[in-house]
Motif scaffolding. Structure first.
Motif, PDB file in Angstrom:
ATOM      1  N   UNK A  66      32.637  46.419 -21.492  1.00 46.62           N
ATOM      2  CA  UNK A  66      31.766  47.167 -20.586  1.00 46.62           C
ATOM      3  C   UNK A  66      30.919  46.251 -19.719  1.00 46.62           C
ATOM      4  N   UNK A  67      30.426  45.165 -20.298  1.00 48.23           N
ATOM      5  CA  UNK A  67      29.613  44.221 -19.531  1.00 48.23           C
ATOM      6  C   UNK A  67      30.441  43.504 -18.467  1.00 48.23           C
ATOM      7  N   UNK A  68      31.675  43.150 -18.825  1.00 48.80           N
ATOM      8  CA  UNK A  68      32.551  42.495 -17.851  1.00 48.80           C
ATOM      9  C   UNK A  68      32.859  43.446 -16.693  1.00 48.80           C
ATOM     10  N   UNK A  69      33.165  44.700 -17.018  1.00 52.61           N
ATOM     11  CA  UNK A  69      33.436  45.684 -15.967  1.00 52.61           C
ATOM     12  C   UNK A  69      32.209  45.897 -15.076  1.00 52.61           C
ATOM     13  N   UNK A  70      31.026  45.872 -15.678  1.00 51.08           N
ATOM     14  CA  UNK A  70      29.801  46.033 -14.892  1.00 51.08           C
ATOM     15  C   UNK A  70      29.656  44.896 -13.882  1.00 51.08           C
ATOM     16  N   UNK A  71      30.014  43.691 -14.287  1.00 56.52           N
ATOM     17  CA  UNK A  71      29.975  42.554 -13.363  1.00 56.52           C
ATOM     18  C   UNK A  71      30.982  42.739 -12.223  1.00 56.52           C
ATOM     19  N   UNK A  72      32.170  43.228 -12.575  1.00 48.93           N
ATOM     20  CA  UNK A  72      33.208  43.421 -11.556  1.00 48.93           C
ATOM     21  C   UNK A  72      32.822  44.513 -10.569  1.00 48.93           C
ATOM     22  N   UNK A  73      32.182  45.552 -11.068  1.00 48.73           N
ATOM     23  CA  UNK A  73      31.780  46.657 -10.187  1.00 48.73           C
ATOM     24  C   UNK A  73      30.781  46.192  -9.114  1.00 48.73           C
ATOM     25  N   UNK A  74      30.045  45.161  -9.403  1.00 47.00           N
ATOM     26  CA  UNK A  74      29.111  44.622  -8.412  1.00 47.00           C
ATOM     27  C   UNK A  74      29.834  43.909  -7.269  1.00 47.00           C
TER      28      UNK A  74
END
Length: 210
Positions: A66-74
């Motif tokens: 989830x944290x990795x995806x949050x970074x990618x969404x930025x």
């Protein structure tokens, strides 16, 4: 994107029951084939998840993913171009180990280079062709590709002999005194073709079905 099976599950179970008495008993005990495919918009997204989840389970893996995806969404979402824009420090802070950081970087590069195909192009490739191409990615081995073929792409005839649970279930069901080798399993699995993925699912269920 919603993936679909590349076969008819009803036909698959009927074939297993007709060709293998042990499998016939197992399918009746376990019940209907109920594998749920994991939706994915791209092979990048699916393999990214596989890399993050390696050697982790449950909550810890889901949190890091989830944290990795949050970074990618930025930076545009779960796409290889976005991963290029995320710093190593941000990915390490998200929870990736050094080995996984190198693996996801290589995954991004291999996607952009075309080694990892799009979902549409993957549909035109055989299981063997996909395995050959995807295992070029750092950290991606045959087992990971087999899981992708079964659980994401819905392929019909995958036999993951490298999976410990598959070997254990086969040993128990077919009363083998010693651990069966991949060759032994593959030899027996000829009668399951072209539905070895379905047979594999039932072997997994054997271990958690009374």
């Amino acid at each position: 994107m919603r993936q679909r099976f590349q076969f008819d599950p009803v036909d698959a179970v009927a074939h297993l029951r007709a060709t293998d008495p042990v499998m016939a008993t197992l399918t009746k005990r376990v019940g209907p084939f109920a594998l749920k495919l994991t939706p994915s918009h791209s092979l990048f997204e699916a393999l990214l998840r596989s890399i993050v989840y390696q050697q982790l389970h449950g909550k810890a893996a889901a949190t890091i993913h989830g944290r990795v995806l949050a970074q990618l969404r930025q930076h545009g979402g779960p796409i290889p171009e976005a991963l290029i824009r995320v710093s190593d420090e941000a990915l390490r802070t998200a929870g990736l180990s050094r080995a996984k950081l190198l693996a996801v970087r290589d995954l991004s590069a291999k996607c952009l280079a075309g080694t990892v195909p799009s979902l549409k192009d993957a549909g035109r490739l055989t299981d063997a062709e996909l395995e050959e191409r995807l295992t070029e990615v750092r950290g991606i081995g045959p087992w990971t590709v087999h899981m992708l073929l079964i659980f994401t792409l819905g392929r019909a005839d995958v036999m993951p002999t490298g999976d410990f649970a598959i070997r254990l279930a086969f040993k128990q069901l077919y009363r083998k005194r010693i651990d069966p080798s991949p060759a032994v399993i593959l030899r027996h699995a000829r009668c399951w073709q072209p539905y070895r993925s379905v047979a594999s699912w039932y072997l997994w269920r054997h271990l958690d079905t009374p």
